[in-house]
Scaffold this motif. Sequence first.
Motif, PDB file in Angstrom:
ATOM      1  N   ARG A  15      -5.245 -10.927  -3.827  1.00  0.00           N
ATOM      2  CA  ARG A  15      -5.395 -12.295  -4.348  1.00  0.00           C
ATOM      3  C   ARG A  15      -4.188 -13.156  -3.990  1.00  0.00           C
TER       4      ARG A  15
ATOM      5  N   HIS B   1      -8.367 -14.795   2.668  1.00  0.00           N
ATOM      6  CA  HIS B   1      -8.648 -13.675   1.769  1.00  0.00           C
ATOM      7  C   HIS B   1      -9.959 -13.070   2.268  1.00  0.00           C
ATOM      8  N   GLY B   2      -9.820 -12.010   3.074  1.00  0.00           N
ATOM      9  CA  GLY B   2     -10.981 -11.571   3.852  1.00  0.00           C
ATOM     10  C   GLY B   2     -11.735 -10.390   3.302  1.00  0.00           C
ATOM     11  N   LEU B   3     -11.729  -9.296   4.063  1.00  0.00           N
ATOM     12  CA  LEU B   3     -12.507  -8.108   3.713  1.00  0.00           C
ATOM     13  C   LEU B   3     -11.580  -6.963   3.328  1.00  0.00           C
ATOM     14  N   HIS B   4     -12.099  -6.058   2.537  1.00  0.00           N
ATOM     15  CA  HIS B   4     -11.331  -4.887   2.130  1.00  0.00           C
ATOM     16  C   HIS B   4     -10.954  -4.061   3.364  1.00  0.00           C
TER      17      HIS B   4
ATOM     18  N   ARG C 272      -9.450  -5.059   6.118  1.00  0.00           N
ATOM     19  CA  ARG C 272      -9.521  -5.703   7.436  1.00  0.00           C
ATOM     20  C   ARG C 272      -8.563  -6.881   7.602  1.00  0.00           C
TER      21      ARG C 272
ATOM     22  N   PRO D  36      -6.761  -7.008  11.460  1.00  0.00           N
ATOM     23  CA  PRO D  36      -7.443  -7.629  12.603  1.00  0.00           C
ATOM     24  C   PRO D  36      -7.484  -9.158  12.498  1.00  0.00           C
ATOM     25  N   VAL D  37      -7.745  -9.670  11.300  1.00  0.00           N
ATOM     26  CA  VAL D  37      -7.798 -11.128  11.150  1.00  0.00           C
ATOM     27  C   VAL D  37      -6.435 -11.730  11.479  1.00  0.00           C
TER      28      VAL D  37
END
Lengths: 318, 637
Positions: free
Chosen positions: A70, A81-84, A86, A89-90
């Motif tokens: 968060r 605030h993307g994916l668990h 990941r 890579p972002v």
Amino acid sequence: MSGDGCSLLGCGVEDEDRPHDMSEYAGAAARWCPGCGDHAVLTSVQRLLAEERLAPESTVFVSGIGCSSRFPHYLRTYGFHGLHGRALPVATGVKLERPDFDVFVVMGDGDCCSIGAGHWLHATRYNMDLTVLLLDNAIYGLTKDQTSPTTPQGFATKTQPKGSWLPPLNPLTTALGVTNASFVAQTAEWVPAHLYETLKAAYHHDGFSFVRILQRCPVWTPTIFQKAVKDSTSVEVLVHDEGVPAADLGRAFPNRIVHDPRDLHAARRLAEDTSRIRLGLLYRDPSAPRYEETRALPKHTAEERMRVLEAELDRYAV
Amino acid sequence: MDTAKAPVGDVPAPAATSRRAPRVLRVREHTVEIVSDSGEGAQKCGQIFGAVSAKMGNGVWTVEIIPAEIQPPARTPPGGSGNRVRIGVGPVTNGGDEANLVVAFNEQVLLGRHRLHAIADDAVILLDDVWSRHDDAEVRRQWEAGLLELGSKAYRIVPVPLEEESQKLVENPRKGKNMFALGVLCWIYGRDLDRAREQIAHQFRGKKDATAQNVALLDAGHAWADAHLDLRVDVPATPTDAAMVVTNGNEAIGMGAMAAGMSLCAMYPITPATSVSHYLGEAFDRAGGLLHQAEDEIAAAGVAIGASYAGRTAFTITSGPGLALKTEFLGLAVMTETPLVLVDVQRGGPSTGLPTKVEQSDLLAAMFGQPGDAPKVVLAPATIEECFHVMVTARRIAESFRVPVLVLSDANLATGVQPWPRPTPDAAWQAEPPELTAVAEGTKPYDWDGRLGLSRRVAPGTPGGMHTVTGLSHDERSKVAYDAETHARGCTMRSRKLAVLQQTLVPPTVVGPASGDLLVVGWGSTKGAIEEAADRARAEGLSVATLHLRFLSPLEPGLTEVFRRYRRVMTVEINYSDAPDDPFVTEENRRRGQLSMLLRSATLVDVDCWTLVRGEPLRPGQVLAAMRRRAQTGGGA
Ligand SMILES: Cc1ncc(C[n+]2csc(CCOP(=O)(O)OP(=O)(O)O)c2C)c(N)n1
Ligand code: SF4
Ligand SMILES: [Mg+2]
């Protein structure tokens, strides 16, 4: 990340309009539990942003999913605030597209060491100029008390009520084992002076600066760091001219060990020995090649790109 | 084009230097196959033959013949490797039905094609007969048995000493037969030898010795054919002034991405998508682009999304198994309204499936693969030329609608080679998004126009616009919000964009009668085969029209009205469907072709389907047979 002057404009001129007060980097009010170690990390990061006078518009915090992830919401910078698992890579994509941005990555131990472990290894090897914070509370916090790869063996959780079956994964030896690792440090959120100095050193390192931050979760793992918090003599601080400055720690941390962060073998030996908690810079190699440098391509104008395209079409013309 | 194959005249060849004047078969089109053991270079022979033909002004379509394994055992029917090259007087849009002429390096790989019914009954087959004299009795036995099996057809088998003649010029004939065969083919089809030499030099650029040796083999093959063969085929070329390029579909996608101004491609190797990255690996650098080979497909999607979020739209390329891995990130791109282009070069599935072979089975996965409601745009190029232009369209839509765009190509387009009109790229396609001028603090990152669902993107780098995007349900300010109103509104806004996009599309064109017995609807690479089949059906007097969709999500407008003008509507697709008369299959439980499922639900028209999953491009003859059954009887296709 070298923070000399204005990174957005790519020049060395100080921008007087830059915020330099911590409060100016505050986003939404943090919603972590009272006593959560994440609060201290947020404060330290806000202080770093203010002291380094980073332009909020060219600073990006990328995170995964978890309590710790968060983080970006509580800052007045750009955030993803993307994916668990990941976040890396972002962040890699952001940095490839905008090498001039200051990019920070915030992950939990489940995020980084479990679901995202593959990305972690490879991002270490790419060695892009990212400041990477692992908030390690040795538990899955957000999903309420499941064993994480760093949960101590024998520690009971809701998924392993008889205690964690396996010896914990050691994020430090893992990071130090990856080819092209260039910055590996450990600090603890309950030692704010050391935390701040470590973040600062990480920010100033040109490359993938990996900082494992030992983080208390009073809700699910209240006992794990209890001894270290109460009895600072159980903690050993790494000191060296090339390391993280530890003078501010004063007499509270009498156990010190001289460690040259240029010595990878010594770093691995120290990291391997988990009989005590060690805080400090384990390894730094500013000369490790950085992916965004080896892959740096000339920024072509539209006209130049059109010329190349026409040449390509010529190659296939009949 | 059934009539097209009929000779238009047998004319004596002009002043022949050979033993006797060969017969010249003049036809409007001809299909050639070259097959060898893997590693003997039949593919290279076919590619050069196709390129030379295109350069001379013939329509060309080539299809790769790919063995099941990388290094299959020699002399086995499934191990054949090579190329099918269909050449015509006018444009050729597909690989056709059966080969009219075959060059086979041994009888086993020939049997492989024979058993797949890939060879016309009256085909001429040039077969190396060195095996009939082989030291090994087992090889001689296989030869005898093979020829017996081939005897079931009226093939005209002409022995050609590929190996023995090549051996005169090279130590290892395995590495030379292909160019000797090329010389033979050039003689038969009257190909310009200088162009063939040029093309060899291009293929072996940087290797002088190899070029010289291969040119010598070419010349030897040509001379041998001149001295020994009695059949030539003339497919008149129509050289045009129009500038053309010859590429396969994957090269066209790579060039299209550059034309679209995209400069970052993140990928993980997977057949048959990989060759896009092979192309870009060379070309992208020169254009200031970056090809990032990620650690897996998930990371590739993440890198592309991160880059798109931070600036110019990036793209990622993959095939079925990789599409599955990118699923979660696609949902994130939908939720954060981050532009993204994802190219899926479809292969046979499910799971690892048929890596090198064609299928159109990812349509529903592309549309509905995400958990939750994840509206996105799905486009399918129908030709190699469209593989180029679709990338420009995809980027434009991705940016104007803040939405991921999936481009569904397939193995047929990926490996098919065809000349197509050289595009004239527009510098405006290179536009530099996003706008980074300062905005007022507090500007909403999802300032949805309540009617259109569209909003201006506030990208990092924009002073004043700081915010955190999130995959969690969020309001216009990108604040995490789980309340009913906010979630429902977000879903509505993201969905509305597709309806708005659909309203901007032109209704699809129908080829053939505006009303009638049967409308055949297709998508993707099958356009050439379907339209050729419909041409033939109309020549037979059937009332058949066709319609080919490029937009699958949203669907192109006006379909219901068009469908109502035909007594029957049927999709033709390369994916699985139950046959209506299969055991246990009823009208209710029948699993239909993927497009037909979509069309039925969108139009409430009883859209039937005819599909094949044989890992092969559709042959026009197969489609024609299905059209006949459907148009005439209306019965189970
Ligand atoms: C693909 C996927 N799997 C599982 C989850 C559920 N999930 C959310 S956070 C989390 C673990 C969080 O633990 P950690 O990364 O250590 O972060 P913390 O909450 O402790 O800060 C899990 C399993 C998810 N969001 N996505
Ligand atoms: S559950 Fe633990 S980690 Fe999560 S916010 Fe609360 S104290 Fe922090
Ligand atoms: Mg955790």
